[in-house]
Motif scaffolding. Structure first.
Motif, PDB file in Angstrom:
ATOM      1  N   LYS A 286       0.852  -1.182   0.000  1.00 42.83           N
ATOM      2  CA  LYS A 286       0.000   0.000   0.000  1.00 42.83           C
ATOM      3  C   LYS A 286       0.896   1.243   0.000  1.00 42.83           C
ATOM      4  CE  LYS A 286      -4.158  -1.686   0.042  1.00 42.83           C
ATOM      5  NZ  LYS A 286      -5.118  -1.400  -1.060  1.00 42.83           N
ATOM      6  N   VAL A 287       0.447   2.306  -0.641  1.00 36.61           N
ATOM      7  CA  VAL A 287       1.266   3.511  -0.776  1.00 36.61           C
ATOM      8  C   VAL A 287       0.490   4.724  -0.282  1.00 36.61           C
ATOM      9  CG1 VAL A 287       2.310   5.114  -2.437  1.00 36.61           C
ATOM     10  CG2 VAL A 287       2.693   2.652  -2.675  1.00 36.61           C
ATOM     11  N   ASN A 288       1.149   5.513   0.555  1.00 37.14           N
ATOM     12  CA  ASN A 288       0.635   6.810   0.976  1.00 37.14           C
ATOM     13  C   ASN A 288       1.461   7.865   0.238  1.00 37.14           C
ATOM     14  OD1 ASN A 288      -0.429   9.054   2.368  1.00 37.14           O
ATOM     15  ND2 ASN A 288       1.120   8.840   3.987  1.00 37.14           N
ATOM     16  N   LEU A 289       0.890   8.458  -0.808  1.00 40.02           N
ATOM     17  CA  LEU A 289       1.625   9.383  -1.678  1.00 40.02           C
ATOM     18  C   LEU A 289       1.170  10.810  -1.427  1.00 40.02           C
ATOM     19  CD1 LEU A 289       3.537   9.989  -4.071  1.00 40.02           C
ATOM     20  CD2 LEU A 289       1.600   9.524  -5.597  1.00 40.02           C
ATOM     21  N   GLN A 290       2.125  11.671  -1.134  1.00 45.24           N
ATOM     22  CA  GLN A 290       1.852  13.099  -0.958  1.00 45.24           C
ATOM     23  C   GLN A 290       2.649  13.879  -1.998  1.00 45.24           C
ATOM     24  OE1 GLN A 290       2.897  13.516   3.265  1.00 45.24           O
ATOM     25  NE2 GLN A 290       0.719  13.728   3.731  1.00 45.24           N
ATOM     26  N   LEU A 291       1.950  14.760  -2.717  1.00 39.88           N
ATOM     27  CA  LEU A 291       2.574  15.531  -3.791  1.00 39.88           C
ATOM     28  C   LEU A 291       2.537  17.028  -3.505  1.00 39.88           C
ATOM     29  CD1 LEU A 291       1.129  13.799  -7.011  1.00 39.88           C
ATOM     30  CD2 LEU A 291       3.383  13.450  -5.976  1.00 39.88           C
ATOM     31  N   TRP A 292       3.627  17.689  -3.848  1.00 37.83           N
ATOM     32  CA  TRP A 292       3.706  19.145  -3.825  1.00 37.83           C
ATOM     33  C   TRP A 292       4.127  19.635  -5.198  1.00 37.83           C
ATOM     34  CZ3 TRP A 292       4.810  16.107   0.288  1.00 37.83           C
ATOM     35  CH2 TRP A 292       4.232  16.429   1.516  1.00 37.83           C
ATOM     36  N   VAL A 293       3.945  20.931  -5.433  1.00 34.89           N
ATOM     37  CA  VAL A 293       4.353  21.543  -6.697  1.00 34.89           C
ATOM     38  C   VAL A 293       5.204  22.778  -6.407  1.00 34.89           C
ATOM     39  CG1 VAL A 293       3.597  22.494  -8.910  1.00 34.89           C
ATOM     40  CG2 VAL A 293       2.193  20.769  -7.753  1.00 34.89           C
ATOM     41  N   LYS A 294       6.363  22.856  -7.042  1.00 34.84           N
ATOM     42  CA  LYS A 294       7.249  24.013  -6.886  1.00 34.84           C
ATOM     43  C   LYS A 294       7.646  24.552  -8.261  1.00 34.84           C
ATOM     44  CE  LYS A 294       9.330  22.699  -2.444  1.00 34.84           C
ATOM     45  NZ  LYS A 294      10.605  22.383  -1.737  1.00 34.84           N
ATOM     46  N   VAL A 295       7.926  25.848  -8.299  1.00 32.39           N
ATOM     47  CA  VAL A 295       8.358  26.505  -9.541  1.00 32.39           C
ATOM     48  C   VAL A 295       9.865  26.731  -9.496  1.00 32.39           C
ATOM     49  CG1 VAL A 295       8.146  28.552 -10.999  1.00 32.39           C
ATOM     50  CG2 VAL A 295       6.133  27.646  -9.815  1.00 32.39           C
ATOM     51  N   LYS A 296      10.560  26.254 -10.505  1.00 29.29           N
ATOM     52  CA  LYS A 296      11.988  26.535 -10.713  1.00 29.29           C
ATOM     53  C   LYS A 296      12.127  27.047 -12.136  1.00 29.29           C
ATOM     54  CE  LYS A 296      13.580  24.899  -6.728  1.00 29.29           C
ATOM     55  NZ  LYS A 296      14.303  25.748  -5.740  1.00 29.29           N
ATOM     56  N   LYS A 297      12.130  28.343 -12.286  1.00 27.55           N
ATOM     57  CA  LYS A 297      12.070  28.947 -13.610  1.00 27.55           C
ATOM     58  C   LYS A 297      13.296  28.576 -14.445  1.00 27.55           C
ATOM     59  CE  LYS A 297       9.082  32.743 -12.187  1.00 27.55           C
ATOM     60  NZ  LYS A 297       8.882  34.202 -12.094  1.00 27.55           N
ATOM     61  N   GLU A 298      13.008  28.203 -15.699  1.00 29.06           N
ATOM     62  CA  GLU A 298      14.045  27.861 -16.695  1.00 29.06           C
ATOM     63  C   GLU A 298      14.983  26.767 -16.200  1.00 29.06           C
ATOM     64  OE1 GLU A 298      13.572  29.145 -19.564  1.00 29.06           O
ATOM     65  OE2 GLU A 298      12.072  30.593 -18.863  1.00 29.06           O
ATOM     66  N   TRP A 299      14.456  25.794 -15.431  1.00 31.18           N
ATOM     67  CA  TRP A 299      15.344  24.766 -14.882  1.00 31.18           C
ATOM     68  C   TRP A 299      15.999  23.916 -15.966  1.00 31.18           C
ATOM     69  CZ3 TRP A 299      14.836  19.551 -15.683  1.00 31.18           C
ATOM     70  CH2 TRP A 299      13.607  19.069 -16.106  1.00 31.18           C
ATOM     71  N   ARG A 300      15.373  23.799 -17.118  1.00 30.23           N
ATOM     72  CA  ARG A 300      15.943  22.960 -18.186  1.00 30.23           C
ATOM     73  C   ARG A 300      17.183  23.560 -18.815  1.00 30.23           C
ATOM     74  NH1 ARG A 300      11.032  21.747 -22.079  1.00 30.23           N
ATOM     75  NH2 ARG A 300      10.522  23.891 -21.468  1.00 30.23           N
ATOM     76  N   ASP A 301      17.465  24.838 -18.498  1.00 32.13           N
ATOM     77  CA  ASP A 301      18.688  25.473 -18.989  1.00 32.13           C
ATOM     78  C   ASP A 301      19.699  25.703 -17.873  1.00 32.13           C
ATOM     79  OD1 ASP A 301      18.753  25.857 -21.819  1.00 32.13           O
ATOM     80  OD2 ASP A 301      17.045  27.210 -21.627  1.00 32.13           O
ATOM     81  N   SER A 302      19.486  25.069 -16.731  1.00 32.65           N
ATOM     82  CA  SER A 302      20.398  25.198 -15.595  1.00 32.65           C
ATOM     83  C   SER A 302      21.145  23.894 -15.377  1.00 32.65           C
ATOM     84  CB  SER A 302      19.614  25.565 -14.327  1.00 32.65           C
ATOM     85  OG  SER A 302      20.419  25.412 -13.172  1.00 32.65           O
TER      86      SER A 302
END
Length: 317
Positions: A286-302
């Motif tokens: 069994k899985v207890n999954l907790q999700l959050w969302v964060k912004v990291k601007k332009e992370w694909r170019d870092s």
């Protein structure tokens, strides 16, 4: 390839007739590489979606039977890179081509050869490993339409085999396995016979969450998300073992964060529920999954953020 896989010497061969080696799937994004690999090993390891560039890392899975062992390397699709993450993905795919024992080039069942296919053709002409042309998605066309596709491709590269398959239905996948073993060298088993993948479970879990986000979100968002597992721990309960997972979905824009969360948190709940179902099948708990969302601007170019989110160039060197 052995060093990159963390393999020092490998287990002894069962007998002198055992074959083993590394096989890669190459092709343009969304041609079905991950779906085919999952089909061949009989278990879902690589995530899939109808959106291109789903696979970002080289993923190794293992097929073992009485003939020997095939170590499959599923790579990101080869495409024109638009940022540093794209450059990493293409670099991982193109580097793998020169390191394996057999190459399987997956193409769509069409006679059109575009700029992306031409780019791959030029790369394949320079390799020494045998190349098998795999025409995927043949379940989407009539049988008489396959021959023109074979005729169009057969002289582009010196293929050792041309095999039409359906990764979705499993058509002719046994033929593909037989052909791969035909061109593998004799050698030892690299993994125990019950090994399916070398991927850490945390990475598989993060990719399953990303897959469910890809399925649920709008077109402009998926390429700009990553998933980080913040913690993953097992605990005992009266009903059995429960795995507590805390994960963060990374996006590039504040507007994307709102879409991922959704009105009243409904989108995030949908992603979490769908991901939890898949993760429970993988972990068999069994899985207890907790999700959050964060912004990291332009992370694909870092470079720093790309590495932090699990896309490390040094691991592929």
């Amino acid at each position: 390839m052995l060093a990159a896989s963390g393999i020092s010497g490998g287990a002894a061969a069962v007998n002198g007739n055992t074959k083993s080696g590394f096989v890669t799937f190459v092709g343009r994004p969304n041609v079905g590489k991950s779906t085919l690999m999952n089909r061949l090993i009989g278990q879902k390891i690589a995530i899939t979606s109808n959106k291109p560039q789903t696979t970002r890392n080289k993923i190794q899975t293992v097929f073992t039977d009485e003939r020997g062992q095939i170590v499959f390397v599923d790579t990101p699709g080869i495409h024109k890179a638009k940022n540093k993450l794209g450059e990493y993905m293409v670099g991982a795919a193109e580097k793998t081509i020169g390191e394996v024992d057999v190459i399987c080039w997956l193409v769509e069942p069409t006679t059109f050869i575009g700029a992306g296919e031409q780019h791959i053709i030029e790369k394949l002409k320079k390799v020494k490993a045998p190349v098998i042309l795999v025409i995927n998605k043949v379940d989407t066309i009539k049988k008489e339409e396959i021959l023109p596709v074979i005729d169009r491709y057969k002289n582009e590269v010196d293929f050792v085999e041309i095999i039409p398959v359906s990764a979705r239905n499993g058509d002719n996948t046994d033929d593909l396995i037989n052909a791969i073993f035909q061109y593998l060298p004799y050698g030892p088993m690299y993994y125990d016979e019950d090994t399916i993948t070398d991927q850490p479970m945390r990475q598989i879990v993060s990719e399953l969450i990303r897959e469910k986000a890809l399925h649920a979100l709008n077109e402009e968002i998926p390429h700009g998300i990553a998933v980080v597992i913040d913690s993953m721990k097992e605990r005992k309960s009266p009903k059995g073992v429960i795995t507590d997972i805390q994960a963060t979905i990374i996006c590039e824009r504040d507007s994307h964060k709102g879409i991922i969360i959704g009105k009243g948190g409904q989108m995030l709940k949908k992603i979490g529920a769908n991901a939890r179902y898949e993760i429970e099948r993988q972990l068999e708990t069994k899985v207890n999954l907790q999700l959050w969302v964060k912004v990291k601007k332009e992370w694909r170019d870092s470079d720093i953020l790309i590495k932090n989110f699990g896309y490390d160039k040094k691991k592929d060197e």
